[in-house]
Design a protein around this motif. Structure first.
Motif, short mmCIF file in Angstrom:
data_model
loop_
_atom_site.label_atom_id
_atom_site.label_comp_id
_atom_site.label_asym_id
_atom_site.label_seq_id
_atom_site.Cartn_x
_atom_site.Cartn_y
_atom_site.Cartn_z
N CYS A 109 0.84 -1.21 0.00
CA CYS A 109 0.00 0.00 0.00
C CYS A 109 0.87 1.25 0.00
O CYS A 109 0.56 2.24 -0.68
CB CYS A 109 -0.94 0.01 1.21
N GLY A 110 1.96 1.23 0.79
CA GLY A 110 2.88 2.37 0.82
C GLY A 110 3.52 2.60 -0.54
O GLY A 110 3.62 3.74 -1.01
N ALA A 111 3.94 1.52 -1.20
CA ALA A 111 4.53 1.64 -2.54
C ALA A 111 3.48 2.09 -3.55
O ALA A 111 3.78 2.86 -4.47
CB ALA A 111 5.14 0.31 -2.96
N LEU A 115 3.90 5.47 -5.85
CA LEU A 115 3.98 5.35 -7.31
C LEU A 115 2.62 5.54 -7.99
O LEU A 115 2.49 5.28 -9.19
CB LEU A 115 4.57 3.99 -7.69
N SER A 116 1.61 5.95 -7.24
CA SER A 116 0.28 6.19 -7.79
C SER A 116 -0.23 4.98 -8.59
O SER A 116 -0.72 5.12 -9.72
CB SER A 116 0.27 7.44 -8.68
N LYS A 138 6.32 0.34 -16.09
CA LYS A 138 6.16 -1.08 -15.76
C LYS A 138 7.37 -1.61 -14.99
O LYS A 138 7.23 -2.31 -13.99
CB LYS A 138 5.97 -1.90 -17.04
N LYS A 139 8.57 -1.24 -15.46
CA LYS A 139 9.79 -1.74 -14.82
C LYS A 139 9.94 -1.17 -13.41
O LYS A 139 10.35 -1.89 -12.49
CB LYS A 139 11.01 -1.38 -15.68
N LEU A 140 9.62 0.10 -13.22
CA LEU A 140 9.74 0.70 -11.89
C LEU A 140 8.73 0.10 -10.92
O LEU A 140 9.06 -0.17 -9.76
CB LEU A 140 9.55 2.22 -11.98
N CYS A 141 7.51 -0.12 -11.38
CA CYS A 141 6.49 -0.73 -10.51
C CYS A 141 6.88 -2.17 -10.17
O CYS A 141 6.72 -2.60 -9.02
CB CYS A 141 5.12 -0.69 -11.19
N THR A 142 7.38 -2.90 -11.15
CA THR A 142 7.84 -4.26 -10.90
C THR A 142 8.98 -4.27 -9.90
O THR A 142 9.00 -5.07 -8.96
CB THR A 142 8.29 -4.93 -12.22
N ALA A 143 9.94 -3.36 -10.09
CA ALA A 143 11.09 -3.27 -9.17
C ALA A 143 10.62 -2.94 -7.75
O ALA A 143 11.17 -3.47 -6.78
CB ALA A 143 12.07 -2.21 -9.66
N TRP A 198 5.56 11.56 -13.32
CA TRP A 198 4.94 10.49 -12.52
C TRP A 198 5.90 9.97 -11.45
O TRP A 198 5.52 9.82 -10.30
CB TRP A 198 4.52 9.35 -13.45
N PHE A 199 7.15 9.74 -11.82
CA PHE A 199 8.10 9.15 -10.88
C PHE A 199 8.55 10.16 -9.83
O PHE A 199 8.77 9.82 -8.67
CB PHE A 199 9.32 8.59 -11.63
N CYS A 200 8.72 11.41 -10.21
CA CYS A 200 9.20 12.42 -9.27
C CYS A 200 8.06 12.96 -8.43
O CYS A 200 8.22 13.29 -7.30
CB CYS A 200 9.86 13.55 -10.01
#
Length: 200
Positions: A109-111, A115-116, A138-143, A198-200
């Motif tokens: 939930c925190g992640a 990462l929205s 996709k890669k960042l969410c998977t990581a 999105w990431f920042c």
């Protein structure tokens, strides 16, 4: 030497089983020799280049149900205690540790908030792979999911061996720092402005 003896047998067997349209091919012989296994859909996610290798390794063990958890030790009659070390409310299984445990849900939930994205669904790696997101997202969410699983495994061992569990809020901060550092090391040459925002 092994292949040279077995290939004629494979050729005859494959030709007799075919309908005549395809016949014998080197690929079919190779598949017959190596006993082709069932195709899996999680290998690209588990071995994502944005994830740290140690995170990918633990995720691979989880995907193969190969971690030495309490349910397995109880089946082997090595230990009678089969409750989860982190929540003490359910049997410790791969399914519980990676999806159902309260500690796991807190981290995911925190992640998700950071990462929205929604990481609370079952088969999350498959869900991320099916999303119509950019490759970077996709890669960042998977990581992030793999980092959560790795951290859960570390916290589980800490709880079992030392009786110490770090608060989920602090763990999320550690995971975020790890992912940001990994992104800076492995980010592609071109990142779209949308992904940067999105990431920042």
């Amino acid at each position: 030497m092994y292949g040279s003896h077995k290939c004629p047998t494979a050729k005859g067997k494959l030709i007799s089983q075919s309908d005549g349209s395809r016949g014998y091919t080197v690929k079919s012989c190779y598949d017959w020799l190596r006993d082709k296994k069932l195709q899996i859909d999680w290998h690209k996610a588990v071995w994502c280049n944005m994830a740290l290798p140690k995170h990918s390794f633990i995720a691979w063990l989880i995907s193969n149900r190969a971690l030495q958890l309490k349910d397995k030790l109880a089946r082997l009659q090595i230990s009678q205690d089969d409750l989860c070390c982190l929540c003490q409310s359910a049997f410790e299984t791969h399914q519980h540790l990676s999806e159902d445990c309260h500690f796991c849900k807190s981290l995911l939930c925190g992640a998700s908030t950071w990462l929205s994205s929604d990481f609370t669904q079952r088969n999350i790696l498959h869900v991320i792979n099916r999303k119509r997101w950019s490759s970077v997202r996709k890669k960042l969410c998977t990581a992030a999911v793999l980092a959560c699983w790795y951290t859960i495994w570390i916290q589980r061992n800490s709880a079992r061996l030392e009786g110490i569990v770090t608060r989920p809020e602090l763990v999320i901060q550690q995971i975020r720092r790890m992912i940001v550092c990994r992104f800076n090391e492995c980010k592609p040459r071109v990142v779209s402005p949308k992904d940067r925002i999105w990431f920042c």
